[in-house]
Write an enzyme that holds these catalytic residues in place. Structure first.
Site, PDB file in Angstrom:
ATOM      1  N   SER A 118      65.268  32.156   5.806  1.00 28.36           N
ATOM      2  CA  SER A 118      64.166  32.967   6.302  1.00 28.36           C
ATOM      3  C   SER A 118      64.630  34.386   6.638  1.00 28.36           C
ATOM      4  CB  SER A 118      63.523  32.283   7.509  1.00 28.36           C
ATOM      5  OG  SER A 118      62.148  32.606   7.584  1.00 28.36           O
ATOM      6  N   LYS A 170      43.413  39.156  23.721  1.00 32.03           N
ATOM      7  CA  LYS A 170      44.592  39.644  24.435  1.00 32.03           C
ATOM      8  C   LYS A 170      45.522  38.507  24.840  1.00 32.03           C
ATOM      9  CE  LYS A 170      47.125  42.895  26.115  1.00 32.03           C
ATOM     10  NZ  LYS A 170      47.844  43.758  25.183  1.00 32.03           N
TER      11      LYS A 170
END
Length: 295
Positions: A118, A170
């Protein structure tokens, strides 16, 4: 005629004279070595070796080491050794870009260790040629977002979280409440966007079409030989194979030294076993977190 007074401590004066002379000799020798080259690895043409070990949660201090190797004219080539399961999205991309800048000016050979998955594989993409062992685990081209929900436990012990926010997303992924479907769709879109960037990066660096990369980019890892067959690495071989290629590209003979660039380690890394230190880094990183991380 007045006689000069004799020293009351002749032996002490003699020792001081010897000490002063010795110090002057050492200083003179050091200056001579600096101005003449002195055969020092730091001043003669050489190759540099930079290692990336463990999770990539911060670009520093490795980023500074790479930049240092790029700026020093005596460094003619760089061997980048990667043994990492990946890590943070921003840190991995920053290191990839630093390696790519370096390879524009000097040859960079990348030697993959036990794992370069990755984000670790992303960093390797910036080099000129990637070498993997047959048993290297690499690839894992994907993105994962991790978030741990602790709200059931808080409910059992009578703790009620109170969240005041400026917008509905948020606190998306917050461990303090259940994830809504709207939150999940939003976070999934971010993962998909980052994944698309990774796929495009692999396609560009490996000379492949995005359509060729996508079937390989489902998060799976490949052995070194599988990665070679798929076009994800250039050759099967270890450090010495990569070093031999680097010497040829840098036009340096076998007598040219290689200097390992290392940053000073913090006290915590020095006292804890490497595995425990890496585990703590991952477990106590802020959540939610997007990771180019394999396994």
């Amino acid at each position: 005629m007045t006689a000069e007074p004799r020293s009351r401590h002749p032996s002490r004066d003699s020792k001081a004279a010897w000490l002063t002379g010795g110090l002057l000799f050492l200083v003179a020798s050091g200056l001579l070595g600096i101005f003449s080259g002195g055969g020092s690895v730091a001043t003669q043409s050489h190759m540099a070796e930079v290692e990336i070990q463990g999770p990539i949660l911060s670009a520093e201090p490795t980023l500074s080491l790479i930049e240092d190797a790029r700026e020093r004219p005596e460094v003619k080539g760089v061997l980048l050794r990667v043994n990492s399961p990946g890590g943070g999205v921003g840190a991995s991309e920053s290191l990839y870009k630093a390696v790519a800048r370096l390879s524009e000016e000097k040859p960079v050979a990348v030697s993959l260790g036990d794992m370069a998955a990755s984000g670790g594989y992303m960093v390797a993409l910036g080099g000129d040629r990637i070498f993997a062992l047959d048993s290297t685990l690499t690839g894992s081209i994907g993105v994962i977002m991790m978030s741990t929900g602790v709200y059931p436990l808080l409910d059992k012990i009578g703790v009620v979280p109170r969240i005041i926010k400026s917008g509905r997303f948020k606190d998306a992924g917050s461990p303090l409440r259940e994830m809504s479907e709207e939150d999940r769709d939003y976070l999934q879109s971010m993962v998909d966007e980052l994944h698309g960037q990774f796929v495009a990066m692999v396609a560009e660096e490996r000379g492949m079409e995005p359509g060729e990369v996508r079937p390989l980019a489902d998060g799976r890892v490949f052995s070194g030989s599988q990665a070679r067959s798929s076009g994800l690495v250039d050759a099967v071989g270890g450090r010495e194979t990569a070093l031999q290629w680097l010497r040829e590209e840098a036009q340096l003979g076998p007598e040219a030294p290689i200097r390992t660039l290392e940053a000073p380690e913090g006290w915590l890394r020095q006292v804890l076993p490497a595995g425990l230190f890496n585990w703590l880094q991952l477990r106590f990183a802020p959540e939610p977190r997007y990771l180019y991380q394999g396994g």
